[in-house]
Design an enzyme around this catalytic site. Structure first.
Site, PDB file in Angstrom:
ATOM      1  CG  PHE A 119     -15.758  94.335  80.615  1.00 13.54           C
ATOM      2  CD1 PHE A 119     -16.402  94.797  81.751  1.00 13.54           C
ATOM      3  CD2 PHE A 119     -15.055  95.249  79.829  1.00 13.54           C
ATOM      4  CE1 PHE A 119     -16.343  96.138  82.104  1.00 13.54           C
ATOM      5  CE2 PHE A 119     -15.004  96.590  80.179  1.00 13.54           C
ATOM      6  CZ  PHE A 119     -15.650  97.037  81.321  1.00 13.54           C
ATOM      7  CE  LYS A 120     -14.025  97.509  85.758  1.00 14.82           C
ATOM      8  NZ  LYS A 120     -15.449  97.073  85.714  1.00 14.82           N
ATOM      9  CG  ASP A 121     -10.308  89.110  83.714  1.00 18.10           C
ATOM     10  OD1 ASP A 121      -9.647  89.654  84.617  1.00 18.10           O
ATOM     11  OD2 ASP A 121     -11.144  88.206  83.924  1.00 18.10           O
TER      12      ASP A 121
END
Ligand code: PLP
Length: 479
Positions: A119-121
């Site tokens: 999810f960091k993208d």
């Protein structure tokens, strides 16, 4: 919109604009930046945003939300930056964050179909485009120096690759990342990305980064910056998918939902807190931790106790293996009625002196649950295996280890009639060994990652030597 530090004395600070804090980390007083106030969303606005998401898409929804917090980038430019970031090509689907139905009242929000499958993208991809835009506007360059044991480093590299004005120097412990993670990072051939495998452990990498940052002259001369999760722009980008999740799970604004969030540094769930403060109808924010239960302990007891290295466990949901939660100060500032002096007393004084603080006996602590909607729970390796197995057997869905922690705690906090949305923070292929342990089979690998372990690698091996990394940065900046 102006931004203030969580440690600012009341009324004392001149607020800063968004682009001033974009390239900064901590505020000069050691606090974290937050907006002076949270914009309030009316029922009519929420209805309009439903239409925007359904008819125009995620990028336009992101623009609507971001423009409430960013007033020093022209609207047309901000809209273009959102459109360039949130594409089906980069995130795999037109919905960008599709909801998948698991069972009655339980949904999984897919946040992990970006370039690095975590999810960091969602935030980092926007950050890359914002950095490139702002650096070009100022005619400046930035050298991002970081330490990673996995997700953060690869998300940063995939966001910054090929960006003008930015170089990334990413240290990682030599030979300690999974083969998949190494392949993801080291196969990048972009000239502005430097992978540095340090002969040591993660803490050695982090110490090198700290030593370089503490050399203020070097830091200024070579414009050293970071992209860690305390960056306000990252948090803001994450607010958008809480709205998108809510919009997909409901038909009317009178409905509420809860979110369950696999948590480590409290960045993800803090974005949920911001969405809720804006007026998004969120019933509960369910904080799920693994064996590193700093946050669960706080929400159960009011005691915040930073762990030492010896008490920080290496788990099978490694991106949640934290000793302290670096974004947590933001929520405590709100909980304390935005009392910067008291926040400072807790985070600067008490934590430095005793490694802990207590709010359990303060009447205000009960508001964490009653007023701000926080509940919490913990999940262990055995829970993780059981949840992955159960989800596969009953629903034919393979989930990753972090998402399993979220789902386990979500199930303990379900309420009738309130949809529970579990945030999927990574895809199972990133943590294949544990999936094999749970299911006896390999997780699916997206086609674009077929055979990446065999690709040529671009990495330099280095001793844990501060002088060596400084020399590398100086040499590259001289080009
Ligand atoms: C970073 C990360 C987390 C924890 O998110 P925080 O914002 O630090 O709470 C959870 N799961 C995965 C897969 C991550 O990469």
């Amino acid at each position: 919109m102006k931004y203030i530090s969580t440690r600012a004395a009341a009324g004392s600070s001149e607020g800063k604009r968004f682009c001033e804090i974009l390239l900064e980390g901590l505020a000069p007083d050691g606090g974290l930046y937050l907006p002076e106030s949270y914009p309030q969303i009316s029922d009519a606005t929420l209805s309009q945003w439903r239409k925007v998401y359904h008819e125009q898409g995620y990028a336009d929804l992101a623009f609507e939300i971001l423009s409430l917090y960013i007033d020093d980038i022209p609207a047309a430019d901000l809209r273009a930056l959102c459109a360039k970031t949130y594409t089906a090509e980069v995130f795999g689907t037109g919905e960008i964050v599709p909801l998948r139905h698991l069972e009655d009242g339980v949904w999984i929000e897919a946040l992990s179909n970006g370039p690095t499958l975590a999810f960091k993208d969602m935030a980092m991809q926007l950050l890359g485009n914002l950095f490139e835009y702002e650096l070009a506007r100022r005619g400046e360059e930035l050298n991002i120096l970081g330490a990673t044991s996995g997700d953060t480093g690869s998300a940063a590299e995939y966001a910054m690759r090929g960006k003008k004005g930015v170089r990334v120097f990413m240290t990682s412990p030599y030979g300690r990342m999974s083969p998949f993670q190494q392949a993801q990072m080291f196969s990048l051939m972009d000239a502005n990305i430097f992978n540095i495998a340090v002969k040591g452990v993660f803490d050695d990498c982090q110490d090198m980064v700290k030593a370089v940052s503490n050399d203020l002259e070097f830091k200024r001369k070579y414009r050293i910056g970071t992209v860690n999760s305390i960056n306000w722009a990252r948090l803001l980008a994450q607010v958008v998918y809480y709205f998108a999740g809510y919009i997909q799970a409901t038909e009317r604004n009178s409905q509420k939902v809860s979110f369950a969030v696999p948590s480590g540094n409290f960045g993800n769930v803090c974005a949920g807190h911001v969405a809720r403060m804006m007026g998004l109808p969120i019933e509960k924010l369910v904080v799920a931790t693994n064996e590193n239960d700093v946050l669960d302990e706080f929400f159960r007891t009011g005691s915040y106790r930073v762990r030492g290295t010896a008490d920080t466990h290496e788990t099978s949901s490694p991106s949640m293996d934290i000793s302290k939660a670096s974004n947590f100060e933001r929520f405590v500032f709100d909980l304390l009625g935005r009392d910067g002096a008291r926040t400072k007393a807790l985070f600067a004084d008490a934590l430095n002196k005793d490694g802990r603080f207590e709010l359990g006996t303060d009447p205000i602590f009960s508001e964490a649950a009653s007023r701000y909607g926080f509940v919490s729970g913990k999940s262990t390796h055995a829970n993780r295996l059981a949840t992955i197995k159960d989800t596969w057997e009953r629903h034919g869905m393979v989930i990753d280890t972090h998402t399993a922690d979220g789902l386990k705690v979500a199930m303990e906090n379900r309420a009738n009639g309130v949809p529970m949305i579990v945030l999927e923070t990574a895809l199972p292929i990133k943590f294949a060994a544990t999936i094999v342990e749970a299911l006896g089979r390999e997780p699916e690998r997206p086609a674009k990652f077929e055979g990446i372990e065999a690709l040529p690698k671009r990495v330099q091996v280095m001793e844990a030597d501060v002088a060596a990394i400084k020399a590398l940065i100086a040499q590259e900046c001289a080009h």
